[in-house]
Design a protein around this motif. Sequence first.
Motif, PDB file in Angstrom:
ATOM      1  N   SER A 178       0.856  -1.191   0.000  1.00  0.00           N
ATOM      2  CA  SER A 178       0.000   0.000   0.000  1.00  0.00           C
ATOM      3  C   SER A 178       0.886   1.233   0.000  1.00  0.00           C
ATOM      4  O   SER A 178       1.817   1.343   0.805  1.00  0.00           O
ATOM      5  CB  SER A 178      -0.900   0.010   1.237  1.00  0.00           C
ATOM      6  OG  SER A 178      -1.543   1.271   1.390  1.00  0.00           O
ATOM      7  N   GLN A 223      -3.474   7.064  -3.584  1.00  0.00           N
ATOM      8  CA  GLN A 223      -3.514   5.781  -2.883  1.00  0.00           C
ATOM      9  C   GLN A 223      -3.374   4.670  -3.920  1.00  0.00           C
ATOM     10  O   GLN A 223      -4.129   4.621  -4.901  1.00  0.00           O
ATOM     11  CB  GLN A 223      -4.810   5.604  -2.104  1.00  0.00           C
ATOM     12  CG  GLN A 223      -4.982   4.235  -1.470  1.00  0.00           C
ATOM     13  CD  GLN A 223      -3.908   3.923  -0.429  1.00  0.00           C
ATOM     14  OE1 GLN A 223      -3.729   4.691   0.509  1.00  0.00           O
ATOM     15  NE2 GLN A 223      -3.213   2.825  -0.597  1.00  0.00           N
ATOM     16  N   LEU A 277      -2.730   0.380  -4.312  1.00  0.00           N
ATOM     17  CA  LEU A 277      -2.619  -0.971  -3.770  1.00  0.00           C
ATOM     18  C   LEU A 277      -2.031  -1.858  -4.851  1.00  0.00           C
ATOM     19  O   LEU A 277      -2.442  -1.798  -6.015  1.00  0.00           O
ATOM     20  CB  LEU A 277      -3.981  -1.501  -3.330  1.00  0.00           C
ATOM     21  CG  LEU A 277      -4.598  -0.860  -2.080  1.00  0.00           C
ATOM     22  CD1 LEU A 277      -6.002  -1.407  -1.843  1.00  0.00           C
ATOM     23  CD2 LEU A 277      -3.728  -1.100  -0.847  1.00  0.00           C
TER      24      LEU A 277
END
Length: 769
Positions: A358, A394, A396
């Motif tokens: 992450s 963000q 992932l």
Amino acid sequence: MRGIYRAGLLSGIALLAVTGAQAQESGASTSATARPADAAANQDVEGNEIVVTARRTSERLQDVPVAVTAFGGAALAARNVDTLDQIAKYTPNIRFDGAAALSGGNYNATVFIRGVGQNDFAIFSDPGVGFYVDDVYYARSIGGVMDAVDIDSVQVLRGPQGTLFGKNTIGGAVLINTTQPDLNTTSGRVEATYGRFDRMDAKGAINIPIIDDKVGLRISGATLNRDGYVKRLFDGETQGNRSAQMVRAKLRIRPTPDLTIDLGADYTRARENSAPSDLLAVGNSPGITGIPFLVNYNRYVAPSRGIIAPNGQPTLNPSYITDSPYETWAGGPNDNDLDLWGVQGVVAYDLGGATLKSISAYRDMKAYFTRDGDNTPFVFRQTTNRDKQWQFSQELQLTGKLLNDRLSYVVGGFYFKEKASDIATADLAIGLWAPAAPPPYTPAVFIQNYTNNRSYAAYGQLDYEIVPRLSVTVGGRYTSDKKIFTSINTRQRDNVTFVNVTKDATFKKFTPRVGLNYKASDDLLLYGSFSRGFKQGGFNGRPLDNAGEVTEYAPETLDTYEAGVKAQWLDGALTTNFAAFHSIYKDIQLTVNQTPTNFVANAAKGKIDGFEFETVMRPARWFTFNAAVGYLDARYTAVGAGLGPTQVLPITVNTHFVKAPKWTLSSGAEVSHEFSNGGKMALRTDLTVYSRIYHDVANSPLITDDGYSLVNARLTYTLPGQAIQLSVFGTNLTKALYLVSGNVSGAFGLAEASYGRPREWGVSASYRF
């Protein structure tokens, strides 16, 4: 300048003819993967075993089927790289310039890889080359000329990137990795530099293990100071100085062997003068025609200002052109401020056969930069910009291997949010609204531009070994970009808001990548690939007459076919790498800045063919030689039309691409000697050669470089014990005169340029503990 260019080109080609092909880095000082703190400068890499992360996993450079050039931190220092734009001097087919045209900001970057990039700093223009610092995407070109402080590695990836990275980038990507904390060893480094223009730099880093094997902290910082190299004759001030400070803190936490948490924060503060500027032409000069604003200004306004030109006339005239490219009569604002900071967290968890990662980050930028575009005491063509921007991202990502390691995969999702504003003034021919002055009236305006961007993406790539040594690569990316843009513009002459418009659009695209890779032996890789790049569209933010000028331009796409060979010979003493490519470029976003005509429109189609050819030789431990050549044939195959009546594209199918020299060449050699007492002396020299460079889309002769060469050198002595290092260095030793940007405006009858740094020297001392 032409003589220097030709001599450099001939000598470089001769060197290449002797040695062969494409290289990534001097094996004597390079490793491009993260290592324990302070190991980079002492790393001695036998056989050029460079490790890169171009495919989001650590691999030998020679095993990566991607055109990538990598530099370790010590290799950057040996090449006198103190700001990251200088890596272009050692990388084929890349232009990385500061002082973006029309900006006046030293740190405003324009970056092109293989002829694909963006020549505008404005917040409504998106870069064509992506920058990632410790896996975090930097969205704006403002602040893009970063200082090389405590850098572990820099990797330049050429061609479309989208199936492995958070943000899709159409031209290529630059991956910057700063040095990570060491969890077990207390160490540090301090360095001081003194040089020409009263240069006084200080850099330092300290690594502190807080809990052995569990927690480590690294803090680095720098203060960089240098007088300007262009003198303003009007007031005695200078341009092109340095006055910047930065600090970075990184905390690594490893509570279990499977879990790593990296937290980081950084801050950069610059309070400098404007980027260098020089007046090239005024009025009826070659390359300038149709000068209504200058004629009317000199007739109706200039004589009333009480300003006398060097030739004794009360007008803006050619006598303001100085004999030296490092002198200017500019008398307007002279500011170049930047505040840039960010925080980030990277969490990586080993699942056993796979790693879940992450990457969270927030960044904030404030900038104020000014430009005196007429380079005189008159207020005829001046601009100021106050820009603010914040972004949150963000990502992932899951990486791993299956089927007895025959299948490697990367899958990820990316979210990006950005808001930015540009509050600017364009003081253009101030006074032409007076009753005595006939049209054309001045287009001087107060500008307010706001952008609100959002991006979602999902991406993935699989590498499957079909049979031993033969593998196939399949990847894809889906991108959804949304833009909301507001433009509010007010005329200075009557304080009337003539533009107040908000527009929005969403741009969606699927972009694939496929490849075939054959590892013929441990030392020979052959590969071929197809990839598609995509850059979102946008809206024009420089209207000077009416809201109809805030037009929407379409996304651009790039299809690239590439084939390459990577080889090592003589037990790793010789590395030769080669990549050839053919790209089909559609809906090219062409930036035209010819005030008062400033816009972006899609310039139809183009094709780009070329190759990169690099080599590293290390026949003996004491001698290393590297060379690289890049070739580009970038051409328009069709020309589109502007998006409005005032938007006329100043190109034909015979016009050359901006910032795309046909040839780029670099070569370097390092000779070292180890003394019996443990000391070491090393001398490194580097040559960089460029062929003709066009700095604007119209190929204006006034701001076209015919080609030039740069020569740098560095002599370093490392004392016994390896703790103390002393260096003396010189850059641009042949005093080459070259442009980093320029602008020509026929309507205003002016041409201006920003020249690169002249010859400089310096001495430095460092201590490592």
